[in-house]
Enzyme design. Structure first.
Site, PDB file in Angstrom:
ATOM      1  N   LYS A  44       8.291 -87.016 -17.330  1.00  0.00           N
ATOM      2  CA  LYS A  44       8.979 -87.970 -16.446  1.00  0.00           C
ATOM      3  C   LYS A  44       7.975 -88.686 -15.531  1.00  0.00           C
ATOM      4  O   LYS A  44       8.077 -89.892 -15.297  1.00  0.00           O
ATOM      5  CB  LYS A  44      10.036 -87.235 -15.614  1.00  0.00           C
ATOM      6  CG  LYS A  44      11.075 -88.176 -15.014  1.00  0.00           C
ATOM      7  CD  LYS A  44      12.286 -87.414 -14.496  1.00  0.00           C
ATOM      8  CE  LYS A  44      13.049 -88.224 -13.469  1.00  0.00           C
ATOM      9  NZ  LYS A  44      13.609 -89.478 -14.014  1.00  0.00           N
TER      10      LYS A  44
ATOM     11  N   LYS B  78       6.246 -91.678  -4.650  1.00  0.00           N
ATOM     12  CA  LYS B  78       5.987 -90.233  -4.755  1.00  0.00           C
ATOM     13  C   LYS B  78       5.639 -89.863  -6.204  1.00  0.00           C
ATOM     14  O   LYS B  78       4.708 -89.082  -6.442  1.00  0.00           O
ATOM     15  CB  LYS B  78       7.223 -89.447  -4.294  1.00  0.00           C
ATOM     16  CG  LYS B  78       7.006 -87.948  -4.238  1.00  0.00           C
ATOM     17  CD  LYS B  78       8.319 -87.206  -4.015  1.00  0.00           C
ATOM     18  CE  LYS B  78       9.232 -87.360  -5.229  1.00  0.00           C
ATOM     19  NZ  LYS B  78      10.556 -86.780  -5.084  1.00  0.00           N
TER      20      LYS B  78
END
Lengths: 257, 257, 257, 257
Positions: A136, A204
């Site tokens: 991911k 992030k």
């Protein structure tokens, strides 16, 4: 098969509803109980605690912002664990069109596959725990860089006297046409950054992808440059906007000298 | 309508054949005469010089590596000029699926539209001369950056213990799926860089896009970083390979320390 | 004043010898006892343990690769703590020319100042604990970027037909002349990277400086690009060389195309 | 030796005054004649035209914004040419402390050396014409990158809770201490960007250095990132400020999110 479901946020609700529609028995649990109502109306049972759900069901899916509590319930049961981050947002969740990046115990994956096939259009098994999250990160890293270069292209077009809407049309007909450019381009040109994926989360993920690269001595100058643009966007107060708001960093032009 | 065609390289030949198949009368010219044979076999006429072709035909299309001579022929005729770079390579040229980025005289565009509609799936008219080239630079700049981030993602996946072929599958199911990733990914993983678009041309377009940005005071850190990677690839002798060979620059890892 | 000294590596030995020469009573401790011999020959006393040294001395200085054990000894004594990373290597340590970046308890700083003034040419007090380390990260970040741009300049000079040694002479006469360019330039041109400051430590400091920037939403594109070059150097197996070995990443040119 | 001097701008006036003080006979020419007055008061002669000056003097120095006219005068005389960009500004020009980067005809360099030694603290002879300009580009490229990393360091310090003025003090005591940091740091912290070297000229030199690198397939990611920051500064209207105004681009932080 009896499926447990912990966490009924936007994604969790959509997925469990989809499971119900496809004939699964679903036992749900959510911190705020009222969120269970609609599911119950469609046939779900409510469990009293994560541990109770886990004990009762063949497999239990957790879709939790803070998974620590649920994970401790799972492991105290001596259970098996499959990591399964998904790619896709609300609508794909409702229609079973998510992409599932699972990793962990293969036997559990095999056991869960009938449910996974309802939840997503494709479920991957990626090996040891951690690989789902890593995959991911890689995908989101590429996505973040593409959003940056897309922004640079839109600004370059406009400042060079081209209509950026025409650029969208041209892009959509060629070899780099993709749903993100098509979907986000028009809203970006309207400075509309209603958050589908908040910029601070994108940044992030860029940071974590770069950290993963650091660990493995992978030099990624494009990702590094994109990360700095997202940081600039954060510093401008855009962190809660959609990640496409990095466009604002690129187009921040006042006058040429 | 009688259409002239100057330049029978890979693209020129494919386009003029497509025009013939669609019922246009085509008069061709090429520096090396033998390249005209196949066209003639399909019904084309051969012109003696660019000037002769231009004089004879309603519109004349030039597809030339060095357009200076033909342009002087056009302008000495006092003719009208439409810039029309295309997006797409051999196969789209054969099947009339190019994207045409035309700019210049609108009246000429309108006159040529029936031919343009055969040549391409879409013909844009972008305003004043120069805008066609600019649009192509913007598109190629985005494409080059995407190729870089794609390369970084593939290397990050592999060095992190993921199968890069699985990354290709995951990417192809999500919001950033695009024909380039799908088409180039498998060959890149085989270190196969047979040139569809040579790296040195991609780098030249990046350089020109950055120069266009410089002229208009557009800061493009992603494009700048990508350009340096393409330059690195050139310095490694990869300029004549496909532009996807920038992958070699990113994956140039020996051992971690 | 009685000064304790824990850790007699290259730096620790040089500093404690310097303290002895300047009339301080010094009690030393080192895991490998034999390293104490030379100090004892010059008048030092040996302590039996960190705790014993700390108990005996007014102030105790730790110069330890792994400070955890010593710190626990300090805190178990209920003592006061001053963080004091130094800037400078062996020779400045021997001659009392270090720069001391202290932070923590101001009263302890004031108490230690006579020793600090012998150890360094200048001792800074930077406020709360952590600020010493932060200041060192900022300085090393700038240093790492300068080493990268210096490398790029040397390669650009050489590939453009200029003598890079002349570039060194020119730089040394101008407004950006600095000891690092003067000291490292000649050895870099000889591909001599004997480690004064290992590249892997420089890259770690770049990473930490970028992380500090991330925490505070400071966008640092130069530092980010430099970090990727250091990572590339690590991936090429240069981590244990001097950080100037990043030059190898920049000059890695085979042939132009 | 009789020295001609064309162009009495800030630099030209300071240099020719310095030559007079050192006993040279100087014949000056300037488009605006009144600028010659002070030189004449100190013993200079005024020439009627560049050609007249060149004809009369052993060597003639041109310090001209637009050197084309003077160069044509030189070549029409069949003269010899030495390229000689200087490093340094007004004060070094007055005191003979410039660094001279000459290239072209060695015999002319040898002939001019007594004058060059008065003008500068060091005169380099760099070979063929063009090398002087190239050397200056390399130096200015390094300088521009250093200014960027310096800016990033100052912002990182401040946003991390450190006093940036203390950073200046720490930097000035270490291995990367240099006159530029010392000179520009305090004014940058006051947002004072009175132009010593205008940002738009710095950015032009970065662009040209990158173009030189492109020509020679030298990948320079740090220079590329710095160039984009200077372009951003230009886009914000800072082009006429000192190049240290790139600091504004780095510190452009509103609020963190």
């Amino acid at each position: 098969m009896e499926v447990g479901f912990l966490g009924l946020g936007i994604m969790g609700k959509a997925i469990s509803m989809n499971l119900l529609r496809n004939g699964f028995k679903v036992t749900v649990w959510n911190r705020t109980l009222s969120k269970c109502d609609e599911l119950v109306a469609h046939g779900a049972t409510v469990g009293g605690s994560p541990a109770e759900v886990i004990k009762k069901c063949t497999i239990t899916i957790g879709m939790l912002a803070d998974p620590a509590a649920a994970l401790s319930a799972i492991t105290s049961k001596g259970g098996h664990f499959l990591e399964a981050p998904v790619s896709g947002s609300k609508q794909p969740a409702e229609t079973g069109q998510l992409v599932i990046l699972s990793a962990g115990e293969k036997a559990l994956y095999d056991e869960a596959i009938s449910a996974l096939n309802v939840i997503g259009k494709k479920a991957f098994f990626l090996g040891e725990v951690g690989n789902g999250a890593k995959m991911k990160l890689v995908v989101n890293m590429i996505m973040g860089c593409m959003m940056n270069t897309f922004s640079e292209g839109l600004v370059l077009a406009e400042k060079s006297g081209l209509d950026p809407r025409t650029l969208l049309d041209v892009l959509d007909l060629g070899g780099i046409a993709n749903p993100m450019f098509k979907g986000k381009g028009p809203t970006m040109l309207q400075s509309n950054y209603a958050p589908a994926f908040p910029l601070k989360h994108q940044q992030k993920d860029m940071r974590l992808a770069l950290a993963l690269g650091d660990e493995n001595a992978v030099s990624m100058p494009i990702a590094a440059a994109a990360n700095e643009a997202f940081k600039k966007a954060r510093s401008l107060g855009l962190g809660d906007n959609d990640f496409s708001a990095v466009f604002e960093v690129v187009k921040d032009l006042k006058r040429s000298s």
